[in-house]
Design an enzyme around this catalytic site. Structure first.
Site, PDB file in Angstrom:
ATOM      1  CD  GLN A 255      -3.114   0.479  -0.055  1.00 43.33           C
ATOM      2  OE1 GLN A 255      -3.468  -0.392  -0.249  1.00 43.33           O
ATOM      3  NE2 GLN A 255      -3.486   1.515  -0.904  1.00 43.33           N
ATOM      4  CG  HIS A 258      -0.559   2.439  -3.863  1.00 45.64           C
ATOM      5  ND1 HIS A 258      -1.211   2.329  -5.767  1.00 45.64           N
ATOM      6  CD2 HIS A 258      -1.535   1.757  -3.677  1.00 45.64           C
ATOM      7  CE1 HIS A 258      -1.929   1.558  -5.412  1.00 45.64           C
ATOM      8  NE2 HIS A 258      -1.721   0.824  -4.583  1.00 45.64           N
ATOM      9  CD  GLU A 322      -8.474   2.458  -0.749  1.00 47.73           C
ATOM     10  OE1 GLU A 322      -8.981   2.781  -1.747  1.00 47.73           O
ATOM     11  OE2 GLU A 322      -8.215   2.815  -0.829  1.00 47.73           O
ATOM     12  CG  HIS A 323      -7.371  -1.691   0.741  1.00 47.21           C
ATOM     13  ND1 HIS A 323      -6.448  -0.337  -0.133  1.00 47.21           N
ATOM     14  CD2 HIS A 323      -8.312  -2.033  -0.466  1.00 47.21           C
ATOM     15  CE1 HIS A 323      -7.289  -0.101  -1.190  1.00 47.21           C
ATOM     16  NE2 HIS A 323      -7.884  -1.273  -1.871  1.00 47.21           N
ATOM     17  CG  ASP A 356      -5.073  -3.408  -4.801  1.00 49.47           C
ATOM     18  OD1 ASP A 356      -6.183  -2.891  -4.277  1.00 49.47           O
ATOM     19  OD2 ASP A 356      -3.592  -2.688  -4.604  1.00 49.47           O
ATOM     20  CD  GLU A 410     -48.068  16.135   2.857  1.00 46.64           C
ATOM     21  OE1 GLU A 410     -47.311  15.651   3.254  1.00 46.64           O
ATOM     22  OE2 GLU A 410     -47.777  16.556   1.194  1.00 46.64           O
ATOM     23  CG  HIS A 415     -50.600  17.111  -5.276  1.00 47.06           C
ATOM     24  ND1 HIS A 415     -50.384  18.250  -5.605  1.00 47.06           N
ATOM     25  CD2 HIS A 415     -49.678  16.317  -4.684  1.00 47.06           C
ATOM     26  CE1 HIS A 415     -49.033  17.831  -5.730  1.00 47.06           C
ATOM     27  NE2 HIS A 415     -48.678  16.817  -4.873  1.00 47.06           N
TER      28      HIS A 415
END
Length: 424
Positions: A255, A258, A322-323, A356, A410, A415
Site C-alpha cells: 500500500q 502507491h 479503504e482496505h 487490487d 398538506e 393533488h
C-alpha cells in the site's frame, strides 16, 4: 512507522486522522484550471498538458494505429494475466444486475423498479508513476454490464506523448474506444464540461491524487455526478499473535508504494508481532524499487498496540479503512463485526493486492473514512433505478380516499383533485 501503545479512547481521533493539505489553496488552484478548460476547451487541454506532463499534443485522442501498436507490443504473459483478471471481475459483477419483481401493493396497484445504465460516463485512469491499467477493468467492466451507451477514458501521457500499452490493451478488451491522452485536473474538466474533442459525460469515475479528487468535488457542484470523494489509498492491518510478520510487512509496503500520501495503519494485540513486523519492514523496504516513495508513506503511518481484540475492532471501525486485512485467529468471526470498511481481506492468505487486481471484487473504494457512508464501485454505480407504477381503475378507487385525505391535510388541493377527477 510511529508506534502508539495502549492509547486512551480520548486519543483515538488523533490516531485515525488522515494527512491533510491546505484545502483552500488547493481548491483555488484546481478551480482556476477547471475554469480555463470550461472556457477554452481543447486549447486549455493542450496548454496544461504541456505544462504538467511536459509534452505538446495537438491531437490527444488515441488513434486506432496507436491501439494496434499497443496490442502488438504488449507481452503475451501480461495479456493473459489481464484477461484472467477480467474474467474474474466480470464473474463477480455480472450477477449484480438483477431484474426486480413487480409488487402489487394493493389490488390493482402494481409497482416495480428497473435499472437503466447511465448513458454517458467518463473514466479517469492515473498514469503518472504507475499506469493503473487494472482500474480500467474495475470501471469498464461494470459500465459494460450496466449498459452505459458511451464510455470515454482519460489518462495522462508519458513524455513521448503516449499511453502505456497495457492501458490501451485493457481498454479495448473491455470495449472502450474513445480514449484521450489527458491527465489530472484538465481531464476531469474535459469530461465534465466537454471540449471540441472530448464529449461531456454525466458521471465521472476513477481514483487520483489530491488535485484530481478536488476537481471531482468541484465539478460535482456544477451538476456532474462522481463515484465518490476518494483520495490517497490506504490499508489497515489487524493482527494478533497468529499473524505472519513477513506477510503483514508485505501488505503494508504494497500500500505504501502507491504514493507518499498513502497511509498504512497496523492495529495489533501482540507487541511481539509488532516488533517482528518492524524488522521485516526494514528488510523488505530495502529491496523495493519504489522504496523512497514507500518510506515517505510509512513516515506518515502508525502502529497501534491495543489491550484486547474488542478494542482493536472498535478502533478499526472508527478508522473505516479503504482496505482492511484481518490476520488474526477467528478472522471470519472478527470480519462479521466490521461495519466500516471498503473491502475486507480475511486471513493470512488474503493479501490486498489480490483484490487490487484479480480476485473479482472492485478496487475502486472509499478512502479518508468515507467507508462509514459510501460503498465501493459496483454495477449499481453505473445505473439509475427508475420506479414505475400502473393502476387500474379499481386500484385507483381503492386508494383514492387515502391520497385525497393526505393531500388535503398538506394543503395541496390540486393533488387531491387529480385523484377525485378520475374517480368521480
Amino acid at each position: 512507522m510511529n508506534t502508539i501503545a495502549f492509547p486512551q479512547k480520548s486519543a483515538w481521533e488523533s490516531i485515525i486522522v488522515r494527512p491533510v493539505s491546505d484545502s483552500g489553496t488547493l481548491m483555488s488552484k484546481v478551480k482556476s484550471v477547471l475554469n480555463e478548460v470550461q472556457q477554452k476547451g481543447d486549447l486549455a487541454i493542450q496548454q496544461y498538458t504541456q505544462q504538467f506532463d511536459g509534452v505538446h499534443l495537438p491531437d490527444f485522442k488515441v488513434s486506432e494505429l496507436e491501439i494496434q501498436e499497443a496490442l502488438n507490443s504488449l507481452d503475451n504473459g501480461l495479456k493473459k494475466a489481464i484477461e484472467t483478471a477480467a474474467a474474474n471481475i466480470r464473474n463477480f459483477h455480472s450477477p449484480q444486475l438483477k431484474a426486480e419483481s413487480m409488487i402489487e401493493t394493493m389490488p390493482g396497484i402494481q409497482c416495480w423498479r428497473k435499472s437503466v445504465g447511465i448513458e454517458k460516463v467518463g473514466l479517469y485512469i492515473p498514469g503518472g508513476s504507475a499506469p493503473l491499467f487494472s482500474t480500467i477493468l474495475m470501471l469498464g467492466i461494470p459500465a459494460s454490464i450496466a449498459g452505459c451507451r458511451e464510455v470515454i477514458l482519460c489518462s495522462p501521457p508519458d513524455k513521448s506523448g503516449k499511453l502505456h500499452p497495457a492501458i490501451l490493451f485493457t481498454a479495448q478488451l473491455v470495449g472502450i474506444r474513445s480514449i484521450f491522452k489527458i491527465g489530472g485536473v484538465q481531464a476531469i474538466g474535459a469530461m465534465a464540461y466537454g471540449t471540441e474533442t472530448v464529449p461531456a459525460v454525466y458521471k465521472i469515475f476513477g481514483p487520483g491524487n489530491q488535485y484530481v479528487t478536488a476537481a471531482k468535488q468541484l465539478v460535482q457542484m456544477d451538476g456532474v455526478a462522481i463515484d465518490m470523494p476518494a483520495g490517497p489509498s490506504e490499508v489497515c492491518v489487524m493482527t494478533d499473535d497468529t499473524a505472519i510478520p513477513a506477510f503483514v510487512a508485505a501488505d503494508l509496503l504494497s500500500q505504501a508504494e502507491h504514493g507518499p500520501d498513502s497511509q498504512v495503519l497496523l492495529v495489533s494485540t501482540s507487541e511481539a508481532i509488532i516488533n517482528q513486523v518492524n524488522l521485516e519492514l526494514e528488510k523488505q523496504l530495502a529491496e523495493l524499487p519504489r522504496k523512497e516513495v514507500a518510506a515517505k508513506a510509512l513516515s506518515n503511518s502508525r502502529v497501534v498496540l491495543m489491550n484486547t481484540m474488542e478494542e482493536a475492532i472498535e478502533l478499526v471501525n472508527a478508522y473505516a479503512a479503504e482496505h482492511l486485512i484481518i490476520a488474526c485467529n477467528n478472522a471470519e468471526a472478527i470480519a462479521e463485526k466490521i461495519v466500516n470498511a471498503g473491502s475486507v481481506f480475511i486471513g493470512n492468505y488474503s493479501p490486498e493486492s489480490v483484490g487490487d487486481y484479480a480476485s473479482g471484487t472492485n478496487h475502486t473504494l472509499p478512502t479518508n473514512a468515507y467507508a462509514r457512508m459510501y460503498s465501493g464501485v459496483s454495477v449499481d454505480s453505473f445505473v439509475k433505478k427508475i420506479t414505475f407504477q400502473k393502476l387500474s381503475r379499481e386500484g385507483l378507487v381503492s386508494i383514492a380516499n387515502t391520497v385525497e385525505k393526505m393531500a388535503e391535510a398538506e394543503g395541496l388541493t390540486a393533488h387531491a383533485k387529480a385523484v377525485s377527477i378520475r374517480t368521480k
